[in-house]
Write a protein that holds these residues in place. Structure first.
Motif, PDB file in Angstrom:
ATOM      1  N   LEU A  15       0.817  -1.208   0.000  1.00 56.43           N
ATOM      2  CA  LEU A  15       0.000   0.000   0.000  1.00 56.43           C
ATOM      3  C   LEU A  15       0.856   1.264   0.000  1.00 56.43           C
ATOM      4  O   LEU A  15       0.485   2.275  -0.605  1.00 56.43           O
ATOM      5  CB  LEU A  15      -0.929   0.001   1.217  1.00 56.43           C
ATOM      6  CG  LEU A  15      -2.044  -1.046   1.213  1.00 56.43           C
ATOM      7  CD1 LEU A  15      -2.829  -0.991   2.517  1.00 56.43           C
ATOM      8  CD2 LEU A  15      -2.979  -0.838   0.038  1.00 56.43           C
ATOM      9  N   TYR A  16       1.997   1.217   0.675  1.00 55.97           N
ATOM     10  CA  TYR A  16       2.869   2.391   0.743  1.00 55.97           C
ATOM     11  C   TYR A  16       3.360   2.789  -0.650  1.00 55.97           C
ATOM     12  O   TYR A  16       3.524   3.975  -0.948  1.00 55.97           O
ATOM     13  CB  TYR A  16       4.054   2.102   1.665  1.00 55.97           C
ATOM     14  CG  TYR A  16       4.915   3.313   1.948  1.00 55.97           C
ATOM     15  CD1 TYR A  16       4.454   4.330   2.781  1.00 55.97           C
ATOM     16  CD2 TYR A  16       6.183   3.439   1.386  1.00 55.97           C
ATOM     17  CE1 TYR A  16       5.234   5.447   3.045  1.00 55.97           C
ATOM     18  CE2 TYR A  16       6.974   4.552   1.645  1.00 55.97           C
ATOM     19  CZ  TYR A  16       6.494   5.555   2.476  1.00 55.97           C
ATOM     20  OH  TYR A  16       7.274   6.661   2.726  1.00 55.97           O
ATOM     21  N   THR A  20      -6.681   9.849  -1.029  1.00 58.81           N
ATOM     22  CA  THR A  20      -5.528   9.003  -1.327  1.00 58.81           C
ATOM     23  C   THR A  20      -5.491   7.776  -0.421  1.00 58.81           C
ATOM     24  O   THR A  20      -6.153   7.727   0.619  1.00 58.81           O
ATOM     25  CB  THR A  20      -4.216   9.777  -1.141  1.00 58.81           C
ATOM     26  OG1 THR A  20      -4.072  10.122   0.247  1.00 58.81           O
ATOM     27  CG2 THR A  20      -4.190  11.026  -2.000  1.00 58.81           C
ATOM     28  N   VAL A  21      -4.687   6.805  -0.835  1.00 57.18           N
ATOM     29  CA  VAL A  21      -4.486   5.607  -0.021  1.00 57.18           C
ATOM     30  C   VAL A  21      -3.964   5.999   1.360  1.00 57.18           C
ATOM     31  O   VAL A  21      -4.413   5.477   2.384  1.00 57.18           O
ATOM     32  CB  VAL A  21      -3.497   4.647  -0.712  1.00 57.18           C
ATOM     33  CG1 VAL A  21      -3.097   3.515   0.229  1.00 57.18           C
ATOM     34  CG2 VAL A  21      -4.100   4.082  -1.990  1.00 57.18           C
ATOM     35  N   ALA A  22      -3.019   6.941   1.404  1.00 58.46           N
ATOM     36  CA  ALA A  22      -2.452   7.370   2.683  1.00 58.46           C
ATOM     37  C   ALA A  22      -3.526   7.941   3.601  1.00 58.46           C
ATOM     38  O   ALA A  22      -3.597   7.597   4.792  1.00 58.46           O
ATOM     39  CB  ALA A  22      -1.353   8.404   2.445  1.00 58.46           C
ATOM     40  N   GLU A  23      -4.380   8.818   3.068  1.00 58.38           N
ATOM     41  CA  GLU A  23      -5.438   9.414   3.875  1.00 58.38           C
ATOM     42  C   GLU A  23      -6.451   8.363   4.300  1.00 58.38           C
ATOM     43  O   GLU A  23      -6.973   8.394   5.425  1.00 58.38           O
ATOM     44  CB  GLU A  23      -6.134  10.524   3.095  1.00 58.38           C
ATOM     45  CG  GLU A  23      -7.302  11.174   3.821  1.00 58.38           C
ATOM     46  CD  GLU A  23      -6.920  11.810   5.148  1.00 58.38           C
ATOM     47  OE1 GLU A  23      -7.803  11.955   6.015  1.00 58.38           O
ATOM     48  OE2 GLU A  23      -5.722  12.148   5.333  1.00 58.38           O
ATOM     49  N   LEU A  61      -0.227   5.111   6.875  1.00 55.63           N
ATOM     50  CA  LEU A  61       1.034   4.910   6.160  1.00 55.63           C
ATOM     51  C   LEU A  61       1.929   6.140   6.158  1.00 55.63           C
ATOM     52  O   LEU A  61       3.140   6.035   5.977  1.00 55.63           O
ATOM     53  CB  LEU A  61       0.742   4.505   4.714  1.00 55.63           C
ATOM     54  CG  LEU A  61       0.043   3.162   4.532  1.00 55.63           C
ATOM     55  CD1 LEU A  61      -0.398   3.002   3.089  1.00 55.63           C
ATOM     56  CD2 LEU A  61       0.970   2.025   4.934  1.00 55.63           C
ATOM     57  N   VAL A  62       1.329   7.311   6.326  1.00 54.52           N
ATOM     58  CA  VAL A  62       2.091   8.560   6.371  1.00 54.52           C
ATOM     59  C   VAL A  62       1.616   9.344   7.585  1.00 54.52           C
ATOM     60  O   VAL A  62       0.415   9.562   7.761  1.00 54.52           O
ATOM     61  CB  VAL A  62       1.881   9.399   5.092  1.00 54.52           C
ATOM     62  CG1 VAL A  62       2.663  10.700   5.181  1.00 54.52           C
ATOM     63  CG2 VAL A  62       2.314   8.609   3.861  1.00 54.52           C
ATOM     64  N   VAL A  63       2.559   9.747   8.434  1.00 54.74           N
ATOM     65  CA  VAL A  63       2.218  10.449   9.672  1.00 54.74           C
ATOM     66  C   VAL A  63       3.035  11.736   9.776  1.00 54.74           C
ATOM     67  O   VAL A  63       4.039  11.899   9.074  1.00 54.74           O
ATOM     68  CB  VAL A  63       2.500   9.554  10.902  1.00 54.74           C
ATOM     69  CG1 VAL A  63       1.636   8.309  10.878  1.00 54.74           C
ATOM     70  CG2 VAL A  63       3.983   9.172  10.973  1.00 54.74           C
ATOM     71  N   PRO A  64       2.630  12.663  10.649  1.00 54.60           N
ATOM     72  CA  PRO A  64       3.480  13.826  10.900  1.00 54.60           C
ATOM     73  C   PRO A  64       4.864  13.359  11.340  1.00 54.60           C
ATOM     74  O   PRO A  64       4.989  12.360  12.055  1.00 54.60           O
ATOM     75  CB  PRO A  64       2.744  14.548  12.033  1.00 54.60           C
ATOM     76  CG  PRO A  64       1.315  14.130  11.880  1.00 54.60           C
ATOM     77  CD  PRO A  64       1.374  12.706  11.422  1.00 54.60           C
ATOM     78  N   LYS A  65       5.894  14.065  10.925  1.00 54.60           N
ATOM     79  CA  LYS A  65       7.258  13.601  11.173  1.00 54.60           C
ATOM     80  C   LYS A  65       7.531  13.334  12.652  1.00 54.60           C
ATOM     81  O   LYS A  65       8.253  12.391  12.999  1.00 54.60           O
ATOM     82  CB  LYS A  65       8.267  14.609  10.622  1.00 54.60           C
ATOM     83  CG  LYS A  65       9.711  14.126  10.718  1.00 54.60           C
ATOM     84  CD  LYS A  65      10.683  15.079  10.048  1.00 54.60           C
ATOM     85  CE  LYS A  65      10.563  15.029   8.544  1.00 54.60           C
ATOM     86  NZ  LYS A  65      11.639  15.819   7.876  1.00 54.60           N
TER      87      LYS A  65
END
Length: 260
Positions: A155-156, A169-172, A194-198
């Motif tokens: 997925l990433y 998006t897939v990430a959202e 899959l995507v987060v704040p740093k």
């Protein structure tokens, strides 16, 4: 690209981020590979509780890839339990179908291992219809970390693709799924997309989040109570629904149904 995006949409359903706090695999590995031939009484309940999830995973992956489940591939494992509601074969591309079929057969092995070790119980009534997944925005199964890592990596690669018909998006999409699970579990931040704040990424250095972890990049476990709140879709371990219309089975799960 359209076909690629479609494969991504179907793969989203298999996003899994619900590790068990008490690992049935570690107990089974000890038992089947040189450990004591008898299972400690305290371990029996810990092995039987995940059986609820193993049934769900097996039926979900088998039906999704093959169009049929335990009643055809290994009837005795179901022990006469009712057939799943709404189970259908998914429209998958060849690669995704192959991966999901592998997961299905792995779950058959997990069921065999548990039932070889403890008595277990018949397959509970499972609702794996589209309506059930829509209610929980999909992805609320609990599988082993190896399967989770494979799915999240796939997925990433597609994180920026749009998921139709949702228009995000897939990430959202994965972020929203994780937010829902955290809300239902009532135990803070344990699931992440899959995507987060740093600042939430590994060592606060990256925003990519293929493997979920706490501040030390260690997996966050969930108690049986948390798992029931999530797979019931009710946020309450005493109130069954969603994937388990009549509730999960085994002493642990039944103890909560008795205390409504």
């Amino acid at each position: 690209m359209a076909k690629f995006a479609y494969a991504t949409t179907t793969a989203i359903v298999f996003l899994i981020l619900l590790p068990l706090s008490c690992s049935s695999e570690s107990i089974l590995h000890h038992h089947h590979h040189g450990g004591n031939s008898s299972v400690q009484k305290s371990d029996v309940d810990l092995l039987e509780f995940p059986l609820n999830l193993e049934y769900l995973e097996a039926e979900f992956f088998l039906y999704g890839s093959l169009g049929y489940g335990l009643d055809k591939v290994y009837p005795s494992l179901a022990q006469g339990g009712p057939s799943p509601i709404g189970a259908k074969k998914a429209h998958l591309d060849h690669f995704t179908r192959d991966v999901i079929e592998q997961f299905g057969w792995q779950e058959v092995g997990h069921l065999r291992a548990i039932k070889k070790t403890v008595k277990g119980f018949p397959r509970p009534l499972l609702n794996i219809s589209a309506a059930s997944f829509a209610h929980l925005v999909a992805g609320l199964l609990g599988v082993e970390s190896g399967q989770d890592a494979v799915i999240r990596a796939l997925l990433y690669q597609r994180a920026e693709l749009k998921v139709e018909p949702y228009g995000i998006t897939v990430a959202e999409f994965t972020n929203r799924i994780s937010e829902l699970r955290n809300k239902l579990g009532h135990e803070g931040l344990k699931d992440e997309g899959l995507v987060v704040p740093k600042h939430l990424g590994a060592e606060g250095k990256v925003s990519g989040n293929i493997l979920v972890g706490d501040e030390y990049s260690l997996a966050c476990g969930r108690t049986p109570e948390e798992i029931l709140r999530i797979v019931y879709g009710s946020g309450n371990e005493h109130v069954p629904g969603s994937f388990y219309p009549k509730g999960a089975d085994g002493r642990i799960a039944k103890s909560y149904l008795k205390n409504e």
